[in-house]
Scaffold this motif. Structure first.
Motif, short mmCIF file in Angstrom:
data_model
loop_
_atom_site.label_atom_id
_atom_site.label_comp_id
_atom_site.label_asym_id
_atom_site.label_seq_id
_atom_site.Cartn_x
_atom_site.Cartn_y
_atom_site.Cartn_z
N HIS A 1 0.86 -1.18 0.00
CA HIS A 1 0.00 0.00 0.00
C HIS A 1 0.90 1.24 0.00
O HIS A 1 1.81 1.34 0.81
CB HIS A 1 -0.90 0.01 1.23
N VAL A 2 0.63 2.17 -0.90
CA VAL A 2 1.41 3.40 -1.02
C VAL A 2 0.48 4.58 -0.78
O VAL A 2 -0.59 4.67 -1.40
CB VAL A 2 2.07 3.51 -2.41
N ALA B 1 -0.94 8.73 -9.85
CA ALA B 1 -1.25 7.98 -11.07
C ALA B 1 0.00 7.33 -11.64
O ALA B 1 -0.04 6.18 -12.11
CB ALA B 1 -1.89 8.90 -12.11
N GLY B 2 1.13 8.02 -11.57
CA GLY B 2 2.39 7.46 -12.05
C GLY B 2 2.83 6.27 -11.24
O GLY B 2 3.32 5.27 -11.78
N PHE C 1 3.34 0.29 -10.92
CA PHE C 1 3.06 -1.00 -10.29
C PHE C 1 2.30 -1.93 -11.23
O PHE C 1 2.52 -3.15 -11.22
CB PHE C 1 2.32 -0.82 -8.97
N VAL C 2 1.40 -1.39 -12.04
CA VAL C 2 0.70 -2.23 -13.02
C VAL C 2 1.69 -2.81 -14.00
O VAL C 2 1.64 -4.01 -14.33
CB VAL C 2 -0.39 -1.40 -13.75
N ARG D 1 2.75 -6.91 -14.59
CA ARG D 1 2.66 -7.58 -15.88
C ARG D 1 3.95 -8.30 -16.26
O ARG D 1 3.94 -9.21 -17.06
CB ARG D 1 2.33 -6.58 -16.99
N GLY D 2 5.05 -7.84 -15.66
CA GLY D 2 6.35 -8.46 -15.92
C GLY D 2 6.95 -7.94 -17.14
O GLY D 2 7.73 -8.24 -17.87
#
Length: 65
Positions: free
Chosen positions: A35-36, A53-54, A59-60, A64-65
């Motif tokens: 959690h950030v 948002a950045g 993290f997304v 996904r790798g």
């Protein structure tokens, strides 16, 4: 994890903003989640939403790798 006999569903870490500190970023890891929580003085950091948002986008991409 339980708190007061109930399942914890969300955590929101926060750094208090005091005079002279424009930006704080709290990070809390618990139960497999990271959690950030960014917090800022709006006069010094007017684009906090863009930073948040950045962080989320980064993290997304990591997931996904």
């Amino acid at each position: 994890p339980l708190a007061f006999g109930r399942q914890v569903e969300a955590l929101f870490p926060m750094v208090p903003i005091v005079d002279g500190i424009g930006l704080g970023i709290a990070v809390f890891s618990h139960d497999g989640w990271l959690h950030v929580g960014p917090d800022a003085d709006a006069d010094l950091i007017p684009d906090l939403e863009q930073l948040a948002a950045g962080i989320e986008t980064a993290f997304v991409r990591l997931a996904r790798g």
